[in-house]
Scaffold this active site. Structure first.
Site, PDB file in Angstrom:
ATOM      1  N   CYS A 114       6.341  -0.152   0.602  1.00  0.00           N
ATOM      2  CA  CYS A 114       6.660  -1.527   0.937  1.00  0.00           C
ATOM      3  C   CYS A 114       7.190  -1.984  -0.425  1.00  0.00           C
ATOM      4  CB  CYS A 114       4.384  -2.100   0.660  1.00  0.00           C
ATOM      5  SG  CYS A 114       3.901  -1.871   2.347  1.00  0.00           S
TER       6      CYS A 114
ATOM      7  N   THR B  74       0.133  13.863 -42.531  1.00  0.00           N
ATOM      8  CA  THR B  74      -1.162  13.318 -43.082  1.00  0.00           C
ATOM      9  C   THR B  74      -1.864  12.330 -42.023  1.00  0.00           C
ATOM     10  OG1 THR B  74      -0.716  13.484 -45.011  1.00  0.00           O
ATOM     11  CG2 THR B  74      -2.122  11.578 -44.241  1.00  0.00           C
TER      12      THR B  74
ATOM     13  N   ASP C  71       1.062  -1.121   0.192  1.00  0.00           N
ATOM     14  CA  ASP C  71      -0.027  -0.428  -0.147  1.00  0.00           C
ATOM     15  C   ASP C  71       0.772   1.285  -0.058  1.00  0.00           C
ATOM     16  OD1 ASP C  71       1.033   0.282   2.275  1.00  0.00           O
ATOM     17  OD2 ASP C  71      -0.564  -0.945   3.288  1.00  0.00           O
TER      18      ASP C  71
ATOM     19  N   ASP D  47       3.531  15.419 -37.541  1.00  0.00           N
ATOM     20  CA  ASP D  47       2.593  14.678 -38.575  1.00  0.00           C
ATOM     21  C   ASP D  47       2.301  15.554 -39.633  1.00  0.00           C
ATOM     22  OD1 ASP D  47       3.467  13.426 -41.017  1.00  0.00           O
ATOM     23  OD2 ASP D  47       2.410  11.528 -40.556  1.00  0.00           O
TER      24      ASP D  47
ATOM     25  N   CYS E  69       8.710   7.581   5.344  1.00  0.00           N
ATOM     26  CA  CYS E  69       6.725   7.252   4.283  1.00  0.00           C
ATOM     27  C   CYS E  69       6.627   7.937   3.866  1.00  0.00           C
ATOM     28  CB  CYS E  69       5.892   6.834   6.064  1.00  0.00           C
ATOM     29  SG  CYS E  69       6.314   4.550   6.247  1.00  0.00           S
TER      30      CYS E  69
END
Length: 752
Positions: free
Chosen positions: A19, A452, A15, A450, A408
């Site tokens: 971890c 086309t 979580d 580009d 954390c």
């Protein structure tokens, strides 16, 4: 030299980034492992290893840390060589794409392998790091938190009724929560992570008992578990945001089988199957319409708010919703390779790759946490030794600093924001292949397009009908008669215009194509020619007025075909591949944001310049693929951060050369594999949306880091001067973690 293998595990219960870090550290230490990629959001771990790696032992090692672990699948990828690192190197390192082959995901799970791995790493029922797929109170972590809270309430009751047993009651309440935490701390230390949050928590709790602060220690452990539970709830919400994409695909489909229709599981469909889709049904597979016409709601997949009208030969995508008509569709992709599966796969792979900021935070935390331990020890020891301070007072402050210093919130500040941004982008049809790409997008100052299929629709349409001697409707009717049955793009444009205008056309007789010139035929008694102005002038002389009108159309980049009836010029039709509806506005928005735009095209200069004038963009025309690549490199050499946007194979070299390559629309497989990002539904405005997504993500990361470090700095000072203690210390840690996570989840709100 052995083959480098890739094994993917499902790891339940992660979580936060801590971890993932503990798992990463533990697995990298095992024999034969060359690289590890862990994703908290997708609950997955991909391990690159040789044949000497003991996979059951690897699964047991991760399970020992408190995470339920099973093999998803195993794939041999390439000869053992320099390990690929998704987290490092240049943003265009294709090893990441190679190592994540299309077959390496859960869609192709090996049941036998999964069963064997499950036996090797039994589910940790009752463990506090179990999966959190249901309501929080039904999870292992939720039950442990409730049990610890109940024990704490009971201890307060015992202390009130029987004061002589208060210390023992709070010690029992403390042990209810601390034993699982301590077990995880020991396993993490043995696996190579001695300075985990669990270890800091364990030391602080034991120290508090030693200085007779057991009541406060029990409360702090409970608050720690509450904070972890909140992290789990937030992480589950982030996971659901991408899992919701998979849920868009229906579980069943109606298969046409020799004239009969039967319901089958959607994941059993294979290319070539014919399926029937009823009005209001979700489309279960990618495919091409072979009969029927309907408005398709593509909003669930692309974010396009207006339903798209589709008919025979048009492509439809899994997860979109059929409107009012019954459709028969030929399946073009298996379930593992449909649009939704590809989106999910790309997001999963992207979330396993770390951004530069995230890698920096990881490196910083390796020194930061031991540094905090040293500072806490000095605060606890030096004042009593050097200044005669109270041991209990300063040890208490040292323990509080130990909790304040937990990394954390800092560690999760970056991956939480990146995971939320990647998921939010995917829900809009904006795919980004990793945190490094997402971070880089916000620095782009030049975008090369580009023409086309990128700036334009990719197919010609009729723009002008000119009548010289007959009505405009007759010009279109006779031209359509000659072009009926042709598959030439210009012929299809004329036939589409005739259908749109409701013009019925007769069948031409004795029609024949004249290579490079046009087509001839008879309609009734009229002898017709329809083709290029030069070829038409060989049959009938063009007046100065007629030539001038045709030249004006040519100057606008339009292709003009002339209709000749019985050796007399009767009219002309002009066609052009028109810009996408949002192109002009989107390019203006990029320029307003200080971003330079340029068109790189292989088309002729006349056509390209005309489109460029319409859109207000610089033009470089008549380019070969290698020329586009050279220009991109020249722009980079000038110091520009270049994004290249294209949709075809000829764009692949330039996409790879750019700082960021963006494939647009359906694109080709080559373009999608080469590109760093993809825009699924072809809106030019989404180029700016990608850049905006990056900037919002980086702003969120800066906010998160400021919250994480700012709260710690404030509580560090207040603890040293004696204003706050253990309770506020754990709140500073868990509170900062929850605030950072909630702030990151704001990015999940999809902007239209």
């Amino acid at each position: 030299m052995g083959a480098l293998q890739q094994t993917r595990f499902q790891v339940s219960g992660m979580d936060c980034a801590s971890c993932a870090s503990k798992i990463d550290t533990a697995v990298r230490r095992l024999p034969g492992v060359s690289d590890v990629a862990v994703s908290v959001t997708t609950q997955a771990m991909t391990v690159h290893h040789d044949e000497t790696t003991d996979l059951p032992a690897l699964a047991r090692k991760v399970s020992g840390l408190g995470y339920e672990t099973v093999v998803a699948n195993r794939v041999a990828t390439k000869p053992l060589a320099q390990p690929s690192t998704c987290c490092g190197g240049h943003a265009h390192d294709d090893s990441h794409h190679d190592d994540h082959a299309h077959g390496d995901h859960d869609h192709g799970r090996n049941p036998a392998a999964a069963k064997a791995a499950a036996a090797a790493s039994p589910g940790l029922h009752g463990h506090d790091h179990g999966p959190m797929s249901g309501p929080w109170w039904a999870s292992d972590k939720g039950r442990l938190t409730l049990l610890c809270g109940g024990a704490l309430v009971a201890a307060y009751a015992v202390g009130h009724l029987f004061p002589q047993f208060a210390s023992e009651a709070f010690l029992v309440a403390l042990l209810v929560g601390l034993v699982p935490i301590g077990r995880r701390a020991i396993m993490a230390a043995l696996a190579g992570t001695p300075f985990s949050i669990e270890m800091l928590m364990t030391i602080a709790a034991i120290g508090a008992v030693v200085i007779d602060a057991g009541e406060e220690a029990a409360a702090v452990v409970f608050l720690f578990l509450v904070g972890e539970l909140l992290e789990g709830v937030a992480a589950s919400r982030a996971r659901r945001s991408i899992q919701a994409l998979s849920d868009l695909v229906p579980k069943t489909a109606f298969l046409d089988d020799n004239g009969a229709t039967r319901e089958v599981p959607a994941d059993t469909l294979v290319p070539g199957n014919i399926i029937r889709i009823r009005p209001g049904d979700r489309i279960p597979a990618d495919g091409d319409i072979i009969s029927g016409e309907s408005a398709i709601d593509e909003a669930p997949v692309t974010g396009e708010s207006v339903p798209v009208r589709k008919t025979v030969n048009d492509a439809v995508f899994a997860g979109t919703v059929n409107g009012e008509g019954v459709l028969r569709v030929t399946v073009t992709a298996a379930a593992a390779d449909n649009t939704i599966a590809r989106v999910v796969r790309l997001v999963e792979e992207a979330q396993e790759a770390k951004a530069p900021t995230e890698r920096f935070i990881d490196r910083f935390s390796r020194y930061y946490t031991p540094g905090v331990v040293v500072v806490a020890a000095l605060v606890a020891i030096l004042p009593p030794l050097l200044a005669g301070g109270s041991w209990s007072e300063w040890v208490y402050k040292g323990l509080a600093i130990l909790l304040i210093g937990c990394p954390c919130a800092l560690v999760i500040s970056t991956p939480a924001a990146i995971a939320a941004s990647l998921s939010a982008g995917a829900r809009r049809g904006l795919l980004v292949k990793g945190g490094a790409v997402l971070e880089k997008l916000g620095t782009v100052d030049t975008v090369a397009f580009d023409k086309t299929g990128t700036l334009t629709e990719g197919r010609p349409v009729v723009t002008d009908i000119i009548a010289f001697t007959v009505e405009k409707s007759d010009v279109l009717r006779l031209a359509a008669a000659l072009d009926a049955g042709s598959s030439h793009p210009l012929a299809l444009a004329i036939l589409a215009r005739a259908e749109a205008d409701g013009i019925a056309y007769p069948a031409a007789e004795a029609s024949s194509a004249l290579g490079g010139k046009g087509v001839t035929g008879m309609v009734g008694q009229q002898k017709l020619f329809f083709g290029s102005p030069r070829a038409a002038s060989e049959i009938a002389a063009l007046s100065a007025e007629q030539s001038g009108a045709i030249q004006l159309l040519n100057d606008d980049g339009k292709t003009v075909s002339v209709l000749v009836i019985d050796a007399q010029v009767a009219g002309a039709i002009a066609m052009r591949d028109e810009p996408r509806k949002d192109a002009r506005q989107a390019l203006a928005a990029l320029k307003a944001g200080g971003i330079r735009t340029v068109m790189l095209t292989g088309d002729n200069s006349r056509v390209a310049e005309a489109v460029g004038r319409d859109l207000g963009i610089d033009v470089r025309a008549e380019l070969m693929p290698e020329d586009k690549q050279t220009i991109v490199r020249e722009l980079k050499a000038e110091g520009a951060i270049v994004a290249k946007v294209g949709d075809g194979i000829n764009d692949a070299p330039a996409l790879a050369a750019a700082d960021i390559g963006i494939a647009i629309g359906g694109g080709t497989d080559v373009a999608l594999e080469t590109a760093d990002a993809a825009i699924l539904h072809g809106r030019i405005a989404d180029v700016a949306a990608l850049i905006d997504l990056s900037k919002r993500c980086m702003a969120n990361i800066r906010q998160n880091i400021a919250v994480a470090l700012g709260l710690k700095a404030v509580f560090l000072v207040t603890t040293v001067v004696g204003i706050t203690g253990l309770w506020p210390a754990i709140l500073a840690d868990t509170g900062a973690t929850v605030l950072v996570t909630i702030n990151a989840l704001r990015l999940l709100r999809v902007r239209a």
